[in-house]
Write a protein that holds these residues in place. Structure first.
Motif, PDB file in Angstrom:
ATOM      1  N   MET A   1     -15.610   6.222   2.464  1.00 41.21           N
ATOM      2  CA  MET A   1     -15.129   6.714   3.761  1.00 41.21           C
ATOM      3  C   MET A   1     -14.160   5.690   4.345  1.00 41.21           C
ATOM      4  SD  MET A   1     -15.745   9.322   5.841  1.00 41.21           S
ATOM      5  CE  MET A   1     -15.492   9.814   7.539  1.00 41.21           C
ATOM      6  N   PRO A   2     -12.875   6.081   4.571  1.00 48.00           N
ATOM      7  CA  PRO A   2     -11.916   5.122   5.092  1.00 48.00           C
ATOM      8  C   PRO A   2     -12.260   4.692   6.515  1.00 48.00           C
ATOM      9  CG  PRO A   2     -10.990   7.336   5.054  1.00 48.00           C
ATOM     10  CD  PRO A   2     -12.296   7.404   4.337  1.00 48.00           C
ATOM     11  N   THR A   3     -12.027   3.449   6.817  1.00 46.62           N
ATOM     12  CA  THR A   3     -12.280   2.926   8.154  1.00 46.62           C
ATOM     13  C   THR A   3     -11.057   2.161   8.619  1.00 46.62           C
ATOM     14  OG1 THR A   3     -13.137   0.781   7.462  1.00 46.62           O
ATOM     15  CG2 THR A   3     -14.691   2.625   7.472  1.00 46.62           C
ATOM     16  N   GLU A   4     -11.105   1.698   9.867  1.00 47.05           N
ATOM     17  CA  GLU A   4      -9.984   0.941  10.403  1.00 47.05           C
ATOM     18  C   GLU A   4      -9.888  -0.445   9.776  1.00 47.05           C
ATOM     19  OE1 GLU A   4      -9.970   0.856  14.606  1.00 47.05           O
ATOM     20  OE2 GLU A   4      -9.871   3.021  14.845  1.00 47.05           O
ATOM     21  N   THR A   5     -10.917  -0.889   9.085  1.00 45.62           N
ATOM     22  CA  THR A   5     -10.897  -2.225   8.498  1.00 45.62           C
ATOM     23  C   THR A   5     -10.598  -2.207   7.004  1.00 45.62           C
ATOM     24  OG1 THR A   5     -13.296  -2.140   8.157  1.00 45.62           O
ATOM     25  CG2 THR A   5     -12.502  -3.104  10.219  1.00 45.62           C
ATOM     26  N   ALA A   6     -10.338  -1.051   6.441  1.00 46.41           N
ATOM     27  CA  ALA A   6     -10.058  -0.956   5.011  1.00 46.41           C
ATOM     28  C   ALA A   6      -8.980   0.084   4.774  1.00 46.41           C
ATOM     29  CB  ALA A   6     -11.321  -0.586   4.240  1.00 46.41           C
ATOM     30  N   PRO A   7      -8.081  -0.153   3.809  1.00 45.64           N
ATOM     31  CA  PRO A   7      -7.036   0.833   3.516  1.00 45.64           C
ATOM     32  C   PRO A   7      -7.616   2.056   2.832  1.00 45.64           C
ATOM     33  CG  PRO A   7      -6.957  -0.964   1.941  1.00 45.64           C
ATOM     34  CD  PRO A   7      -7.975  -1.348   2.969  1.00 45.64           C
ATOM     35  N   ARG A   8      -6.975   3.173   3.007  1.00 44.57           N
ATOM     36  CA  ARG A   8      -7.437   4.418   2.407  1.00 44.57           C
ATOM     37  C   ARG A   8      -7.289   4.399   0.895  1.00 44.57           C
ATOM     38  NH1 ARG A   8      -4.919  10.369   3.845  1.00 44.57           N
ATOM     39  NH2 ARG A   8      -6.437  11.637   2.702  1.00 44.57           N
ATOM     40  N   PHE A   9      -6.122   3.950   0.420  1.00 43.23           N
ATOM     41  CA  PHE A   9      -5.863   3.881  -1.017  1.00 43.23           C
ATOM     42  C   PHE A   9      -5.361   2.478  -1.358  1.00 43.23           C
ATOM     43  CE2 PHE A   9      -4.836   8.497  -0.184  1.00 43.23           C
ATOM     44  CZ  PHE A   9      -6.024   8.983  -0.721  1.00 43.23           C
ATOM     45  N   PRO A  10      -6.247   1.539  -1.635  1.00 51.71           N
ATOM     46  CA  PRO A  10      -5.822   0.153  -1.909  1.00 51.71           C
ATOM     47  C   PRO A  10      -4.806   0.035  -3.048  1.00 51.71           C
ATOM     48  CG  PRO A  10      -8.192   0.274  -1.603  1.00 51.71           C
ATOM     49  CD  PRO A  10      -7.707   1.683  -1.664  1.00 51.71           C
ATOM     50  N   SER A  11      -4.875   0.919  -4.035  1.00 51.20           N
ATOM     51  CA  SER A  11      -3.973   0.792  -5.185  1.00 51.20           C
ATOM     52  C   SER A  11      -2.518   1.025  -4.823  1.00 51.20           C
ATOM     53  CB  SER A  11      -4.386   1.775  -6.286  1.00 51.20           C
ATOM     54  OG  SER A  11      -4.183   3.118  -5.875  1.00 51.20           O
ATOM     55  N   THR A  12      -2.259   1.639  -3.657  1.00 55.64           N
ATOM     56  CA  THR A  12      -0.875   1.902  -3.268  1.00 55.64           C
ATOM     57  C   THR A  12      -0.249   0.742  -2.499  1.00 55.64           C
ATOM     58  OG1 THR A  12      -1.468   2.943  -1.154  1.00 55.64           O
ATOM     59  CG2 THR A  12      -1.415   4.358  -3.104  1.00 55.64           C
ATOM     60  N   LEU A  13      -1.038  -0.283  -2.181  1.00 51.62           N
ATOM     61  CA  LEU A  13      -0.533  -1.397  -1.386  1.00 51.62           C
ATOM     62  C   LEU A  13       0.139  -2.450  -2.268  1.00 51.62           C
ATOM     63  CD1 LEU A  13      -3.471  -1.972   1.121  1.00 51.62           C
ATOM     64  CD2 LEU A  13      -1.467  -0.480   1.360  1.00 51.62           C
ATOM     65  N   ALA A  14       1.173  -3.077  -1.731  1.00 53.04           N
ATOM     66  CA  ALA A  14       1.817  -4.179  -2.432  1.00 53.04           C
ATOM     67  C   ALA A  14       0.888  -5.383  -2.438  1.00 53.04           C
ATOM     68  CB  ALA A  14       3.133  -4.542  -1.751  1.00 53.04           C
ATOM     69  N   PRO A  15       0.951  -6.218  -3.483  1.00 49.79           N
ATOM     70  CA  PRO A  15       0.116  -7.423  -3.490  1.00 49.79           C
ATOM     71  C   PRO A  15       0.545  -8.371  -2.380  1.00 49.79           C
ATOM     72  CG  PRO A  15       1.706  -7.460  -5.289  1.00 49.79           C
ATOM     73  CD  PRO A  15       1.778  -6.085  -4.695  1.00 49.79           C
ATOM     74  N   PRO A  16      -0.364  -9.195  -1.865  1.00 51.10           N
ATOM     75  CA  PRO A  16      -0.040 -10.094  -0.749  1.00 51.10           C
ATOM     76  C   PRO A  16       1.188 -10.958  -1.005  1.00 51.10           C
ATOM     77  CG  PRO A  16      -2.398 -10.065  -1.131  1.00 51.10           C
ATOM     78  CD  PRO A  16      -1.789  -9.278  -2.252  1.00 51.10           C
ATOM     79  N   ALA A  17       1.389 -11.393  -2.259  1.00 52.61           N
ATOM     80  CA  ALA A  17       2.525 -12.263  -2.571  1.00 52.61           C
ATOM     81  C   ALA A  17       3.864 -11.588  -2.293  1.00 52.61           C
ATOM     82  CB  ALA A  17       2.465 -12.700  -4.037  1.00 52.61           C
ATOM     83  N   TYR A  18       3.882 -10.269  -2.282  1.00 53.32           N
ATOM     84  CA  TYR A  18       5.123  -9.528  -2.034  1.00 53.32           C
ATOM     85  C   TYR A  18       5.708  -9.877  -0.666  1.00 53.32           C
ATOM     86  CZ  TYR A  18       8.050  -5.496  -0.781  1.00 53.32           C
ATOM     87  OH  TYR A  18       9.080  -4.686  -0.350  1.00 53.32           O
ATOM     88  N   TYR A  19       4.850 -10.193   0.287  1.00 57.63           N
ATOM     89  CA  TYR A  19       5.308 -10.418   1.656  1.00 57.63           C
ATOM     90  C   TYR A  19       5.787 -11.849   1.898  1.00 57.63           C
ATOM     91  CZ  TYR A  19       3.227  -5.884   2.419  1.00 57.63           C
ATOM     92  OH  TYR A  19       2.937  -4.537   2.344  1.00 57.63           O
ATOM     93  N   ASN A  20       5.606 -12.739   0.930  1.00 52.34           N
ATOM     94  CA  ASN A  20       6.102 -14.103   1.075  1.00 52.34           C
ATOM     95  C   ASN A  20       7.630 -14.109   1.053  1.00 52.34           C
ATOM     96  OD1 ASN A  20       3.450 -15.039   1.052  1.00 52.34           O
ATOM     97  ND2 ASN A  20       3.459 -15.449  -1.158  1.00 52.34           N
ATOM     98  N   GLY A  21       8.228 -14.516   2.138  1.00 54.38           N
ATOM     99  CA  GLY A  21       9.682 -14.567   2.216  1.00 54.38           C
ATOM    100  C   GLY A  21      10.346 -13.210   2.274  1.00 54.38           C
ATOM    101  N   LEU A  22       9.583 -12.172   2.627  1.00 55.45           N
ATOM    102  CA  LEU A  22      10.131 -10.808   2.604  1.00 55.45           C
ATOM    103  C   LEU A  22      11.300 -10.639   3.558  1.00 55.45           C
ATOM    104  CD1 LEU A  22      10.046  -7.882   1.701  1.00 55.45           C
ATOM    105  CD2 LEU A  22       8.264  -7.458   3.432  1.00 55.45           C
ATOM    106  N   GLU A  23      11.195 -11.169   4.765  1.00 58.85           N
ATOM    107  CA  GLU A  23      12.277 -10.971   5.732  1.00 58.85           C
ATOM    108  C   GLU A  23      13.587 -11.548   5.219  1.00 58.85           C
ATOM    109  OE1 GLU A  23      13.449 -12.441  10.199  1.00 58.85           O
ATOM    110  OE2 GLU A  23      11.402 -11.708   9.890  1.00 58.85           O
ATOM    111  N   ASP A  24      13.543 -12.725   4.618  1.00 63.11           N
ATOM    112  CA  ASP A  24      14.763 -13.325   4.075  1.00 63.11           C
ATOM    113  C   ASP A  24      15.332 -12.487   2.940  1.00 63.11           C
ATOM    114  OD1 ASP A  24      14.709 -15.434   5.849  1.00 63.11           O
ATOM    115  OD2 ASP A  24      13.654 -16.783   4.484  1.00 63.11           O
TER     116      ASP A  24
END
Length: 247
Positions: A1-24
């Motif tokens: 059951m999806p909640t506000e503290t967990a993503p609905r489909f984790p497999s669709t999320l980018a890995p955390p490392a993807y966001y390192n330096g993303l804005e640049d």
């Protein structure tokens, strides 16, 4: 059951490392391609609807780059409440001195993030009923078509935007991300490898993940009253910026 503290489909999320330096990375690779559409004086100031906003990085970048005379406001969205919370956290951290409603008049407004599952008609209807009822001039979505149902997902997007009068008659819809030319080919070996990698992720999504074929996407758009206006390759990473306009 999806909640506000967990993503609905984790497999669709980018890995955390993807966001390192993303804005640049976005500023150096994507923004030069998007700039003619975001700074078009004939359409300014823009109201922008962002689909699948991730952590809100694009909205923050746009506010740092453009004036309120170019972009009036941005409506970020995500498919579940977990994602909505991530966006709001990013925005609050970037602009801690002022809430959404108290944003300085000199800065592009980032509206409070909303839940928009593109497969949920109720979410689309709620978006249409919200706010000032002004249409969006530009709809933007980054790196997500390969993570939603196909062809049903794009069909819902093109149809909902038009049928619910969410966009202006001259609106543009811009997708950014990796694609394949057709269902039987790839643009590169790295694209083929990425397609296999995401397709092999734990199958918590009830549909197939994978790079979507451009030829089929154009046919879907045309069937819903949209025309392919431009296609730009982003040389730095082999991704594409696809621009559609209402027919």
């Amino acid at each position: 059951m999806p909640t506000e503290t967990a993503p609905r489909f984790p497999s669709t999320l980018a890995p955390p490392a993807y966001y390192n330096g993303l804005e640049d990375r976005l500023r150096q690779t994507l923004l030069p391609v998007l700039d003619p559409y975001l700074s078009d004086p004939s359409r300014s100031p823009l109201r922008i609807l962002e689909l699948a906003s991730g952590t809100g990085s694009h909205a923050i970048l746009f506010t740092k780059t453009y004036s309120i005379q170019q972009i009036a406001e941005i409506q970020p969205t995500e498919c579940d409440q977990y994602g909505v919370g991530k966006i709001q956290q990013t925005v609050d951290e970037a602009y801690p001195a002022a809430g959404v409603e108290e944003a300085p008049t000199s800065r592009v407004r980032i509206l409070r993030a909303r839940k928009l599952d593109v497969m949920d008609d109720k979410d689309w209807a709620a978006l249409a009923d919200a706010g000032e009822q002004s249409p969006y001039h530009l709809v933007f979505g980054s790196n997500f078509l390969h993570m939603i149902p196909f062809p049903e997902g794009p069909q819902r997007i093109f149809a909902s935007l038009s049928q619910l009068d969410l966009v202006s008659p001259s609106a543009r819809l811009i997708f950014y991300g990796p694609f394949r030319p057709s269902s039987t080919a790839f643009f590169s070996a790295s694209d083929e490898k990425f397609d296999a990698e995401i397709a092999a992720r734990p199958h918590d999504a009830p549909y197939t993940l994978g790079l979507r074929p451009l030829d089929e996407l154009v046919r879907i758009a045309e069937g819903q009253g949209w025309t392919s206006e431009a296609r730009h390759e982003v040389p730095a990473n082999g991704n594409w910026v696809l621009v559609f306009r209402r027919s």
